[in-house]
Design a protein around this motif. Structure first.
Motif, PDB file in Angstrom:
ATOM      1  N   ARG A 168       0.814  -1.216   0.000  1.00 61.71           N
ATOM      2  CA  ARG A 168       0.000   0.000   0.000  1.00 61.71           C
ATOM      3  C   ARG A 168       0.846   1.264   0.000  1.00 61.71           C
ATOM      4  NH1 ARG A 168      -4.993   0.727  -1.189  1.00 61.71           N
ATOM      5  NH2 ARG A 168      -5.309   2.213   0.511  1.00 61.71           N
ATOM      6  N   LEU A 181       1.845   4.988   0.971  1.00 66.15           N
ATOM      7  CA  LEU A 181       1.717   5.841   2.149  1.00 66.15           C
ATOM      8  C   LEU A 181       1.342   7.236   1.654  1.00 66.15           C
ATOM      9  CD1 LEU A 181       4.889   4.685   4.144  1.00 66.15           C
ATOM     10  CD2 LEU A 181       2.505   3.971   4.501  1.00 66.15           C
ATOM     11  N   LYS A 234       1.365   4.984   8.343  1.00 69.02           N
ATOM     12  CA  LYS A 234       1.758   3.588   8.105  1.00 69.02           C
ATOM     13  C   LYS A 234       0.807   2.630   8.816  1.00 69.02           C
ATOM     14  CE  LYS A 234       5.749   0.513   8.675  1.00 69.02           C
ATOM     15  NZ  LYS A 234       7.166   0.437   9.109  1.00 69.02           N
ATOM     16  N   GLN A 291      -2.430   2.264   6.932  1.00 65.47           N
ATOM     17  CA  GLN A 291      -2.316   1.433   5.741  1.00 65.47           C
ATOM     18  C   GLN A 291      -2.140  -0.037   6.096  1.00 65.47           C
ATOM     19  OE1 GLN A 291      -3.094   2.538   2.744  1.00 65.47           O
ATOM     20  NE2 GLN A 291      -3.468   4.467   3.828  1.00 65.47           N
ATOM     21  N   GLU A 350      -5.487  -1.445   6.525  1.00 68.76           N
ATOM     22  CA  GLU A 350      -6.112  -1.733   5.230  1.00 68.76           C
ATOM     23  C   GLU A 350      -5.505  -2.983   4.606  1.00 68.76           C
ATOM     24  OE1 GLU A 350      -8.262  -1.617   1.612  1.00 68.76           O
ATOM     25  OE2 GLU A 350      -8.671  -0.963   3.671  1.00 68.76           O
ATOM     26  N   THR A 409       4.964   1.260  -4.188  1.00 63.84           N
ATOM     27  CA  THR A 409       4.362  -0.008  -3.761  1.00 63.84           C
ATOM     28  C   THR A 409       5.139  -1.198  -4.293  1.00 63.84           C
ATOM     29  OG1 THR A 409       2.797   0.120  -5.613  1.00 63.84           O
ATOM     30  CG2 THR A 409       2.023   0.907  -3.478  1.00 63.84           C
TER      31      THR A 409
END
Length: 208
Positions: free
Chosen positions: A54, A56, A94, A97, A100, A134
């Motif tokens: 992911r 940032l 961070k 994410q 997620e 990523t």
């Protein structure tokens, strides 16, 4: 110009004939890279899974980012881009994410762990490289997991990113390197945000 991600994936897959005899694992970065990875995997008759990485994002501009984190915590920070952000703010972003990432592992990969990649050729796919953050974090994860060879495969990227990412891996395959690269979407006729449901539909085809 590609019609859509399916077209791009099929065109990309045809470049991989010399990998047919290797013990290949295709790892697609959701959500845009999944259809690309699917087309490469079926062409090579290779295993396919999802590697969650992911961006940032900046708190004041979520479309832009200063780095990325992968599901094992492997992190890439663009020091120039992150200048001015406090360490506490970076850790907070961070952590958000990572939450997620955990959600996506549960929903998109049914909570299953990544396949063993030790001593295997890993092909990392996405629908394109913009800043490459990523992908950078994903590469770190694969190195941590003992992949014997890491190949990055995308339909499009800018020259600077191709050179930078290419220095980190054993091979990089990019079909289109536009002289004036602005965004991944510029080479797709049909560009849209991929949903969780579409990812699940693609991955269900792998199981049937």
């Amino acid at each position: 110009m590609f019609k859509d991600r399916t077209d791009a994936g099929k065109q990309l897959a045809k470049v991989f004939d010399n990998y047919r005899d290797e013990n290949v694992l295709v790892l697609a970065i959701p959500r845009g890279g999944v259809e690309i990875g699917y087309q490469v995997a079926i062409y090579l008759n290779a295993n396919l899974s999802l590697l969650i990485s992911r961006k940032l994002p900046f708190p004041y501009n979520p479309e832009a980012g200063f780095g990325a984190v992968a599901e094992d915590g492997s992190t890439f920070i663009n020091e120039c881009a992150a200048r001015g952000l406090s360490e506490g703010l970076i850790e907070s972003i961070k952590d958000e994410q990572i939450r997620e990432i955990k959600r996506r592992i549960e929903v998109l990969r049914n909570g299953e762990p990544l396949p063993d990649m030790k001593d295997r050729t890993v092909i990392l796919t996405d629908d394109g490289l913009a800043m490459g953050s990523t992908m950078n974090a994903a590469i770190k994860l694969c190195k941590n997991r003992g992949a014997s060879k890491i190949v990055v495969a995308v339909p499009v990227a800018g020259r600077e990113v191709v050179n930078r990412i290419g220095n980190l891996v054993d091979d990089i395959i990019v079909l289109d390197i536009p002289p004036f690269f602005q965004a991944v979407a510029q080479v797709y006729e049909n560009w849209y945000d991929v949903s969780d449901n579409e990812v699940l539909e693609i991955m269900n085809k792998v199981k049937t």
